[in-house]
Design a protein around this motif. Structure first.
Motif, short mmCIF file in Angstrom:
data_model
loop_
_atom_site.label_atom_id
_atom_site.label_comp_id
_atom_site.label_asym_id
_atom_site.label_seq_id
_atom_site.Cartn_x
_atom_site.Cartn_y
_atom_site.Cartn_z
N UNK A 49 -2.73 -2.82 -5.59
CA UNK A 49 -4.04 -3.12 -4.98
C UNK A 49 -4.84 -1.84 -4.84
N UNK A 50 -5.87 -1.70 -5.68
CA UNK A 50 -6.72 -0.52 -5.62
C UNK A 50 -7.75 -0.65 -4.50
N UNK A 51 -8.24 -1.87 -4.27
CA UNK A 51 -9.18 -2.15 -3.18
C UNK A 51 -8.62 -3.31 -2.37
N UNK A 52 -8.69 -3.18 -1.06
CA UNK A 52 -8.16 -4.21 -0.16
C UNK A 52 -9.23 -4.64 0.84
N UNK A 67 -15.83 9.39 0.03
CA UNK A 67 -14.86 10.44 0.22
C UNK A 67 -13.50 9.81 0.52
N UNK A 68 -12.45 10.41 -0.01
CA UNK A 68 -11.10 9.92 0.28
C UNK A 68 -10.07 10.65 -0.57
N UNK A 69 -8.82 10.39 -0.25
CA UNK A 69 -7.72 11.03 -0.98
C UNK A 69 -7.66 10.54 -2.43
N UNK A 70 -6.97 11.28 -3.24
CA UNK A 70 -6.71 10.86 -4.62
C UNK A 70 -5.97 9.53 -4.61
N UNK A 72 -7.24 6.64 -3.65
CA UNK A 72 -7.62 5.75 -2.55
C UNK A 72 -8.58 4.63 -2.97
N UNK A 73 -9.09 4.66 -4.22
CA UNK A 73 -9.94 3.57 -4.71
C UNK A 73 -11.42 3.90 -4.82
N UNK A 74 -11.78 5.18 -4.69
CA UNK A 74 -13.20 5.58 -4.76
C UNK A 74 -13.82 5.19 -6.09
N UNK A 75 -13.20 5.58 -7.18
CA UNK A 75 -13.75 5.30 -8.50
C UNK A 75 -13.72 3.80 -8.79
N UNK A 76 -12.70 3.11 -8.36
CA UNK A 76 -12.62 1.66 -8.55
C UNK A 76 -13.78 0.98 -7.82
#
Length: 93
Positions: A49-52, A67-70, A72-76
């Motif tokens: 699950x990339x986005x929840x 902003x977020x950790x590597x 964490x789903x930012x690009x998704x």
């Protein structure tokens, strides 16, 4: 006198509606709205699950940063909002 500035001001007034929206268009409450986004990828035999359940609302004229950790789903998230990817469930408008 700067005639260019005067012409620009007149043109801007002619092109914009009284509420600041383009002529013939109503101003939307949100420029970007993503509601309850879920994006699941199948990796091998596992679901990742990339986005929840992500919800995002951006008002017109606002700038945001993501902003977020590597991993964490930012690009998704940005790909789903930008139409480059489709969420497994949820709504983008």
């Amino acid at each position: 006198m700067n005639n260019h500035r005067e012409k620009s001001a007149v043109k801007e007034k002619q092109m914009s509606a009284p509420n600041g929206a383009a002529p013939g268009l109503e101003e939307a409450e949100y420029a970007v709205e993503a509601m309850n986004l879920v994006r699941t990828y199948r990796v091998g035999g596992n679901d990742v699950m990339a986005l929840r359940g992500v919800t995002l609302q951006v008002k017109p004229g606002r700038w945001i940063g993501v902003k977020g950790r590597s991993g964490s789903g930012k690009t998704t998230l940005l790909n789903c909002v930008g139409g480059l990817d489709h969420p497994s469930s949820g709504l983008v408008r």
